[in-house]
Design an enzyme around this catalytic site. Sequence first.
Site, PDB file in Angstrom:
ATOM      1  N   TYR A 108      -5.172  19.811   2.051  1.00 56.29           N
ATOM      2  CA  TYR A 108      -5.072  21.151   2.601  1.00 56.29           C
ATOM      3  C   TYR A 108      -3.611  21.582   2.666  1.00 56.29           C
ATOM      4  O   TYR A 108      -2.695  20.766   2.795  1.00 56.29           O
ATOM      5  CB  TYR A 108      -5.750  21.271   3.966  1.00 56.29           C
ATOM      6  CG  TYR A 108      -5.175  20.434   5.088  1.00 56.29           C
ATOM      7  CD1 TYR A 108      -4.253  20.958   5.991  1.00 56.29           C
ATOM      8  CD2 TYR A 108      -5.594  19.122   5.284  1.00 56.29           C
ATOM      9  CE1 TYR A 108      -3.757  20.200   7.038  1.00 56.29           C
ATOM     10  CE2 TYR A 108      -5.107  18.349   6.318  1.00 56.29           C
ATOM     11  CZ  TYR A 108      -4.189  18.903   7.205  1.00 56.29           C
ATOM     12  OH  TYR A 108      -3.690  18.143   8.240  1.00 56.29           O
TER      13      TYR A 108
ATOM     14  N   LYS B 129      -0.932  24.167   4.546  1.00 56.88           N
ATOM     15  CA  LYS B 129      -0.672  25.031   5.693  1.00 56.88           C
ATOM     16  C   LYS B 129       0.133  26.244   5.220  1.00 56.88           C
ATOM     17  O   LYS B 129       1.221  26.101   4.672  1.00 56.88           O
ATOM     18  CB  LYS B 129       0.080  24.249   6.766  1.00 56.88           C
ATOM     19  CG  LYS B 129      -0.773  23.148   7.386  1.00 56.88           C
ATOM     20  CD  LYS B 129       0.037  22.110   8.138  1.00 56.88           C
ATOM     21  CE  LYS B 129       0.703  22.657   9.364  1.00 56.88           C
ATOM     22  NZ  LYS B 129       1.290  21.581  10.191  1.00 56.88           N
TER      23      LYS B 129
ATOM     24  N   ARG C 166      -5.037  13.884   2.845  1.00 60.15           N
ATOM     25  CA  ARG C 166      -5.680  12.907   3.719  1.00 60.15           C
ATOM     26  C   ARG C 166      -6.350  11.844   2.862  1.00 60.15           C
ATOM     27  O   ARG C 166      -7.315  12.131   2.148  1.00 60.15           O
ATOM     28  CB  ARG C 166      -6.718  13.608   4.599  1.00 60.15           C
ATOM     29  CG  ARG C 166      -7.540  12.694   5.499  1.00 60.15           C
ATOM     30  CD  ARG C 166      -6.766  12.193   6.714  1.00 60.15           C
ATOM     31  NE  ARG C 166      -6.215  13.304   7.460  1.00 60.15           N
ATOM     32  CZ  ARG C 166      -6.906  14.066   8.331  1.00 60.15           C
ATOM     33  NH1 ARG C 166      -8.179  13.830   8.539  1.00 60.15           N
ATOM     34  NH2 ARG C 166      -6.318  15.045   8.976  1.00 60.15           N
TER      35      ARG C 166
ATOM     36  N   HIS D 174       0.807  -1.218   0.000  1.00 62.00           N
ATOM     37  CA  HIS D 174       0.000   0.000   0.000  1.00 62.00           C
ATOM     38  C   HIS D 174       0.850   1.282   0.000  1.00 62.00           C
ATOM     39  O   HIS D 174       0.699   2.156  -0.865  1.00 62.00           O
ATOM     40  CB  HIS D 174      -0.920   0.036   1.223  1.00 62.00           C
ATOM     41  CG  HIS D 174      -1.852  -1.126   1.328  1.00 62.00           C
ATOM     42  ND1 HIS D 174      -2.313  -1.818   0.226  1.00 62.00           N
ATOM     43  CD2 HIS D 174      -2.435  -1.720   2.401  1.00 62.00           C
ATOM     44  CE1 HIS D 174      -3.130  -2.781   0.625  1.00 62.00           C
ATOM     45  NE2 HIS D 174      -3.214  -2.747   1.928  1.00 62.00           N
TER      46      HIS D 174
END
Length: 502
Positions: free
Chosen positions: A379, A381, A371, A245
């Site tokens: 997202y 930062k 995510r 994975h």
Amino acid sequence: MSADSFGEHVSIVVFGASGDLAKKKTFPALFGLYRENQLPHTVNIIGYARSGLTTEELRERVKEHLKLHDEKAKSKVDGFLLLISYISGPYDKPEGFEKLENAIQEYDTKNKVTKSERLFYLALPPSVFTTVASHIKQFVYPEGGRVRVIVEKPFGHDLESSRQLQKDLSPLFTEEELYRIDHYLGKEMVKNLLVLRFGNELWSGVWNNRHISSVQISFKEAFGTEGRGGYFDLIGIIRDVMQNHLLQVLTLLTMERPVSFDPEAVRDEKVKVLKAFDSFNPNDILLGQYGKSEDGSKPSYLDDDTVNKESRCSTYAALAVNIHNERWDGVPFVLRAGKALDESKVEIRIQFKQVAKGIFQEIHRNELVIRIQPNEAVYTKINSKIPGISTQTSLTDLDLTYSTRYSDDFWIPEAYEALIRDCYLGNHANFVRDDELDVSWKLFTPLLEYIESDKAPKPEIYPYGSKGPKNLRKFLTDHGYVFSEAGSYQWPLTRPNVKGKI
């Protein structure tokens, strides 16, 4: 529909139909495709296993695991179940396969199919892969028709066993007919990586060692082996999620731009970057095994009755990866995975280099976080001035969270749904190719041999429900990740900072 796609009348045979994988993943995925009209309502689904079930009993077992949360699903479940029939037979004798051939021929004749199309899904333990595959070839392979075979991981236990499996399967089926399924390649955010990287100049231009300082791919589970300890003890966390994975995610993150979305073009680039990976340093890995929770409410790994009380099996590992090519030389990559941690989460964290100090005495580094699960999100930062009269900077984010951006009725297929659909359409891009598998086992086998020898240190015990081994923070720091001391940050930010405080 592509030229390689199967047609309206296809026989889909699920071997191991009475097992957990088939009931919890394979059949629900087929139902999801049927529900969304991505699977023709004329297909023929046959479950095959050794269990002495009737067709009706299999349908009831399948129904228990289908998601029937809305009226759309409830309205279609009966039609789906009627597509399913069941054949009981051994995996190592002709009689069951002969019954299977007769059932498929009857379906083809009824629907005036002249060139039979068959998809075989092996939801089976590896010990019977070759036996079943050879019987498929001998008794259920259609002359002049088309066949696709989905093989579940693990694809071997090490380099030698992987090559033996390849040697056994290659005379039976061509590489074009084989689909080695790693369900992580079907996850929405993993499939989005190529678009994020190559479809946005914003990221494409900085995706290199001149701008990126470190990369982490982390896999966290908040539960332990839960009675599967005997099985897990034979494989460990590295075989369970890293060699497959997480390595797949890493190759998509680091490969060069393919010439097209053609499956072979994508897989060619994955193999190229794998060949640039440095050999793993056995001394550059952090191993752990979970113990009891601090309050004593959760058991240790060794408390599992199916586990050897002297087991040194790792339930946690952090592994450093170095890639020696022009794009990535000098950038530390860390793969980390563990069970019985404080949360369940899979994410990619890309940290960028520090801006020039100059006017800033202390400021956060930018990070891009992807995510994968749960609650898919991308997202970034960024640093921004705190609104109002303050001149201080604050760390905030540019946030694409799928659950808030896209409506609930926007269908995002589950990983198995996406991959079975790809197989039906003849798209190999999200499946593992034979040479890719060989290179990955070449990388991991020496490391696994070391870890499973007496030379390796015992794994560090960490409490059930913790963040992992106590030396994890130091390991990440030693491999390039900078923990900011310039103030706190939590994702997502839900309200503004108060009174200028960071």
